[in-house]
Design an enzyme around this catalytic site. Structure first.
Site, PDB file in Angstrom:
ATOM      1  N   GLY A 220       0.934  -1.576  -0.049  1.00 49.34           N
ATOM      2  CA  GLY A 220       0.038   0.069   0.157  1.00 49.34           C
ATOM      3  C   GLY A 220       1.173   1.180   0.154  1.00 49.34           C
ATOM      4  N   GLY A 263       4.090  -2.835  -3.721  1.00 50.30           N
ATOM      5  CA  GLY A 263       3.884  -3.301  -5.155  1.00 50.30           C
ATOM      6  C   GLY A 263       3.977  -3.014  -6.027  1.00 50.30           C
ATOM      7  N   CYS A 330     -12.532   0.690 -29.787  1.00 52.67           N
ATOM      8  CA  CYS A 330     -13.301   0.591 -30.265  1.00 52.67           C
ATOM      9  C   CYS A 330     -14.638   0.548 -29.230  1.00 52.67           C
ATOM     10  CB  CYS A 330     -14.072   0.539 -31.172  1.00 52.67           C
ATOM     11  SG  CYS A 330     -13.760  -0.073 -32.430  1.00 52.67           S
TER      12      CYS A 330
HETATM   13  C1  LIG Z   1      -2.064  -6.600  -4.094  1.00 50.01           C
HETATM   14  C2  LIG Z   1      -1.755  -6.176  -3.095  1.00 50.01           C
HETATM   15  C3  LIG Z   1      -0.405  -6.220  -2.725  1.00 50.01           C
HETATM   16  C4  LIG Z   1       0.294  -4.981  -2.527  1.00 50.01           C
HETATM   17  O1  LIG Z   1      -0.547  -3.554  -2.826  1.00 50.01           O
HETATM   18  P1  LIG Z   1       0.344  -2.004  -2.919  1.00 50.01           P
HETATM   19  O2  LIG Z   1      -0.559  -1.312  -2.712  1.00 50.01           O
HETATM   20  O3  LIG Z   1       1.014  -2.677  -5.252  1.00 50.01           O
HETATM   21  O4  LIG Z   1       1.656  -2.082  -2.397  1.00 50.01           O
HETATM   22  C5  LIG Z   1      -0.051  -6.709  -0.849  1.00 50.01           C
HETATM   23  N1  LIG Z   1      -0.595  -7.408  -0.169  1.00 50.01           N
HETATM   24  C6  LIG Z   1      -1.475  -7.621  -0.641  1.00 50.01           C
HETATM   25  C7  LIG Z   1      -1.952  -9.184  -0.106  1.00 50.01           C
HETATM   26  C8  LIG Z   1      -2.136  -7.428  -2.185  1.00 50.01           C
HETATM   27  O5  LIG Z   1      -3.633  -7.951  -2.178  1.00 50.01           O
END
Ligand SMILES: *Cc1c(COP(=O)(O)O)cnc(C)c1O
Length: 406
Positions: A220, A263, A330
């Site tokens: 996050g 991520g 489209c």
């Molecule tokens: C998607 C996800 C993340 C990563 O989230 P980011 O916002 O990309 O850092 C981490 N843990 C779980 C379980 C997720 O589903």
């Protein structure tokens, strides 16, 4: 950082549309987290779903990163890429029995997020080692579709179910080695990170869960997307995270591993989508720049209303004009940006869509039967890996190869 001149060279050499990733930046982001969060048993499990490019994953594997995976397919893929199984966590969500068995056989730690699955495990797999995902009861994220905590989401076990969890753990003689929460993507407030940690740490007592080896606080961490957005002070946040966790381990009576699963933070800013403009069109109220990519190849603006910076690499000093930057699909909504002021765009100019490293290619599809763009990874000033774009012929053959008349 990859210069705009190099991006233009790549567009020429590899053709457009093309994803270009800065592999060194991804590794730097990974390493930075260890500087920001001063806790010696920190582990970073990159959330593979953000970007599964094998070139980037190889760099992260060699840097020592673990992975957060969210499907059996991701686990299979990670193992094939050479990630050791002990560095992989599988966070299940609405998992079938067959998927459970498949992942169990691959022997990676499973993170279980429902009482329903926990009941089945207690009956069918006594003694199993696992991690439990709780809903942190905190709502935050860059938009409502990326908030994974609180009352409106499908994720995790409710904190107030902890007594029921303990009864099932006892019944199945299960070994809970980890507790997990993930609050959302693009957390807007540092306070949300701390509050979610506190909520999980509050149930992580030696009385409730005596066998813990780690707590996992999900992902996050946000990065700026809009020009006016400021970068989070991760030095201050990291210090506060380490302070709270260290105090927790003292209460718990033992030092545990602390995991995060970023991520977006790791890969978002490392990616650029290069696309060539082929048509300039003036409608009554709109100037349209039509390019050779479209929303199935970068869906965040359409799915989330997300803002992505766009640069005109070919004419950076052009006089400003307001455009709708549209794709070749489209659908009326097929826009990377609406009413955006950009340096004058001419046909054959190359645009770079910024922050295209996270949840862009990985969310892609071939709607309208347009093959996904090629991808290249740059490291140490050179291209270290390439995934090429399928030809339209190959895409057609691939689809027909998966089909047969009955
Ligand atoms: C998607 C996800 C993340 C990563 O989230 P980011 O916002 O990309 O850092 C981490 N843990 C779980 C379980 C997720 O589903």
């Amino acid at each position: 950082m990859i210069s705009d001149e190099s991006l233009l060279e790549f567009a020429k050499e590899y053709g457009t549309p093309l994803y270009v990733y800065d592999g060194d930046l991804v590794v730097e982001r990974y390493r930075d987290l260890f500087k920001f969060i001063p806790y010696d048993r920190l582990k970073i499990h990159y959330a593979l779903k953000a970007n599964y490019n094998p070139g980037l994953l190889t760099l992260l594997r060699d840097a020592g990163a673990g992975l957060d995976t969210v499907s059996p397919g991701e686990v299979v893929y990670a193992l094939k890429l050479g990630f050791p199984r002990e560095r992989i966590i599988y966070t299940a969500n609405n998992m079938t029995d067959a998927e459970f068995e498949q992942v169990l056989a691959m022997d990676v730690v499973m993170n279980i997020g429902s009482l329903s699955r926990l009941r089945k495990i207690a009956k069918q797999h006594p003694g199993m080692k696992l991690c439990l995902r709780f809903n942190p009861d905190v709502c935050d994220g860059d938009n409502e579709k990326t908030m994974t905590g609180g009352d409106l989401t499908k994720f995790g076990i409710l904190l107030e179910s902890v007594e029921e969890v303990k009864a099932l753990v006892k019944e199945g003689n299960l070994r809970v080695i980890g507790l997990h929460e993930h609050t959302g993507s693009g957390l807007q407030h540092a306070e949300s990170v701390y509050q979610s940690m506190d909520n999980l740490m509050a149930i992580a007592t030696p009385e409730n869960f005596p066998n813990l080896e780690f707590l996992d606080f999900g992902g996050g961490f946000k990065v700026p997307y809009k020009p006016e957005e400021r970068r989070v002070d991760y030095v201050a946040m990291g210090a506060e995270i380490a302070r709270r966790f260290t105090a927790f381990t003292e209460r718990y009576g033992r030092r545990l591993d602390m995991l995060f699963e970023p991520g977006k933070y790791m890969v978002a800013e490392a990616g650029h989508l290069l696309t060539e403009v082929n048509t300039i069109k003036c409608n009554r109220t709109r100037v349209i720049a039509g390019c050779d990519s479209g929303f199935p190849q970068l869906i965040r603006p359409v799915l989330y209303g997300a803002y992505h910076q766009i640069r005109n690499l070919s004419n950076p000093a052009g006089k400003p004009v307001v455009y709708d930057v549209c794709g070749n699909i489209c659908e009326t909504g097929d826009r990377f940006a609406e009413q955006r002021e950009l340096p004058e765009i001419r046909e054959y100019d190359i645009l770079a869509v910024g922050n295209a490293g996270a949840y862009c290619y990985s969310m892609g599809g071939v709607y309208n039967l347009r093959p996904m763009p090629g991808e290249i990874v740059v490291s140490g000033g050179k291209v270290v890996s390439e995934r090429r774009k399928l030809t339209t012929e190959e895409l057609a053959v691939q689809i027909l190869g998966e089909c047969s008349a009955k």
